[in-house]
Design an enzyme around this catalytic site. Structure first.
Site, mmCIF file in Angstrom:
data_model
loop_
_atom_site.group_PDB
_atom_site.id
_atom_site.type_symbol
_atom_site.label_atom_id
_atom_site.label_comp_id
_atom_site.label_asym_id
_atom_site.label_seq_id
_atom_site.Cartn_x
_atom_site.Cartn_y
_atom_site.Cartn_z
ATOM 1 N N SER A 43 0.555 -1.525 0.094
ATOM 2 C CA SER A 43 0.385 0.142 0.146
ATOM 3 C C SER A 43 0.931 1.030 -0.430
ATOM 4 O O SER A 43 0.501 2.438 -0.625
ATOM 5 C CB SER A 43 -1.396 -0.344 0.885
ATOM 6 O OG SER A 43 -0.690 -0.380 2.308
ATOM 7 N N ASP A 322 -2.460 7.827 8.307
ATOM 8 C CA ASP A 322 -3.401 6.956 9.031
ATOM 9 C C ASP A 322 -2.098 6.233 9.588
ATOM 10 O O ASP A 322 -1.022 5.987 10.217
ATOM 11 C CB ASP A 322 -3.810 5.593 7.978
ATOM 12 C CG ASP A 322 -3.141 5.319 6.932
ATOM 13 O OD1 ASP A 322 -2.148 5.307 6.600
ATOM 14 O OD2 ASP A 322 -4.212 5.097 6.068
ATOM 15 N N HIS A 325 0.354 4.609 7.083
ATOM 16 C CA HIS A 325 1.231 5.888 6.234
ATOM 17 C C HIS A 325 1.446 7.107 6.684
ATOM 18 O O HIS A 325 0.639 7.447 7.027
ATOM 19 C CB HIS A 325 -0.951 5.603 4.697
ATOM 20 C CG HIS A 325 -0.259 3.917 4.379
ATOM 21 N ND1 HIS A 325 -1.904 3.795 5.147
ATOM 22 C CD2 HIS A 325 0.146 2.868 3.269
ATOM 23 C CE1 HIS A 325 -1.752 1.994 4.998
ATOM 24 N NE2 HIS A 325 -0.661 1.974 3.429
#
Length: 386
Positions: A43, A322, A325
């Site tokens: 991600s 978050d 990240h």
């Protein structure tokens, strides 16, 4: 007198022209070859591929993701991610697109990274690194010729999900079990890099794992408190990272002279750890909790429709957007470090140097283990002006 003045002016003009041509003005990033940037991993580098693979709408396609640019587009940040900045520094005129989305312009590269990706196992609604490489191979013939691929940059960040899953599933694993798992993960990474190399890639950028135990979501799930990291995960990340440089040295050393293997290693672990420990030098005021989420560290549920997440007022004061990240501000820093930092951050060369290094020549330098002097240099310097 007028003739003499005219002659003097002419001489000065000629001198100025010669000076400009002999000592041209240079701009950062100038004379960069027109190559591509390909990214692989999880991600952290996902440019929107996860949404293509899943049947549900992801939070990353909705606000507050993309908050800094008012553009939620599937990236796991409040704005751009490090490869976006790197592409800009490489003078790539288009946004690096998600490779799995149809009808995108992949002429100057693509992101094959997918959230939840792993090296081992079979991640749900995601792709392993091996599957990402095979997807690249499927697309190669129709989009990029061999010479273009050889001169382009291949950037990889993966492994975090393997260790996070291992730690959750094996909370009591002893040292020998941990070492065996690290060996399995890094051996698979080596095999997948070798597969990409056999596909024609020659210029690799491998990013070491972050201190996983310091991620806000990990601090929250393992109840470490605000000042402590979960050291078991940090230890796994360090064991993993210690194997990366020697592995790449071996691949470069054993590559035939007719097909050189070139690489560099970005010390992402210490880039994160330094900003956590000396946050004010980098103008971060919160490094142990997230800008968006709920829980003790505001680390869970950012963007979920059924979760009443807290959202910070000023995301640029946070290291993490978050639970896992980084904010766009941090991502931009990493882009600068990747492209132009010294060998105490990225070695044996930065990406600016890797891109212009002749693709047909073997590397003259190798990765060397960081010394205590290197660590002291980093601690004394910092990057206070980002």
């Amino acid at each position: 007198m007028m003739a003499k003045n005219c002659n003097l002016v002419s001489v000065l003009c000629v001198f100025l022209v010669l000076t400009l041509f002999n000592k041209p003005i240079t701009v950062a990033g100038q004379n960069i070859p027109a190559v591509a940037l390909f990214t692989f991993g999880d991600s952290n580098f996902d440019a929107g591929n996860k949404q293509t693979l899943t049947k549900t709408l992801l939070p990353q396609t909705f606000w507050p993701y993309g908050k800094s640019r008012d553009d939620p587009n599937g990236k796991f940040s409040d704005g751009l991610i490090a490869p976006d900045f790197l592409a800009k520094f490489m003078r790539i005129p288009i946004v690096i697109p998600p490779a799995l989305q149809p009808n995108v312009n992949v002429s100057r590269g693509a992101s094959f990274a997918v959230a939840d990706a792993t090296l081992l196992g079979a991640p749900v609604e995601s792709l392993t690194l091996n599957q990402q490489v095979r997807k690249f191979n499927q697309m190669k013939a129709a989009n990029w010729n061999d010479d273009f691929v050889k001169k382009s940059v291949f950037m990889i960040y993966i492994g975090a999900n393997d260790y996070l899953n291992f730690t959750k599933n094996n909370p009591n694993a002893d040292a020998s079990a941990q070492q065996a798992f690290v060996t399995s993960v890094t051996n698979k990474l080596k095999n997948d890099i070798s597969l990409l190399y056999s596909s024609g890639a020659s210029k690799f950028v491998i990013q070491t794992l972050a201190p996983l135990g310091c991620l806000p979501i990990v601090r929250q799930e393992f109840n470490t408190g605000m000042d402590q990291c979960y050291e078991k995960l940090n230890d796994l990340a360090k064991q993993h990272n210690e194997k990366i440089g020697p592995m790449l040295n071996e691949l470069a050393r054993t590559a035939p002279a007719s097909a050189p293997f070139q690489f560099t290693v970005f010390d992402f672990y210490n880039a994160i750890l330094t900003r956590t420990q000396r946050n004010q030098n980098f103008r971060f005021f919160v490094t142990n909790a997230s800008c968006c989420g709920v829980g003790t560290h505001d680390a869970y549920g950012c963007g979920f429709p059924n979760v009443h997440s807290r959202l910070c007022e000023y995301q640029r004061s946070y290291l993490f957007f978050d639970g896992r990240h980084n904010t766009e501000k941090a991502q931009e820093m990493f882009g600068h470090l990747l492209f132009g930092a010294d060998t105490n951050v990225i070695q044996p060369m930065n990406i600016r140097e890797l891109v212009v290094y002749p693709a047909d020549e073997p590397m003259r330098e190798s990765w060397v283990p960081p010394t205590s002097a290197t660590v002291q240099l980093r601690e004394s310097r910092g990057y206070e002006y980002y």
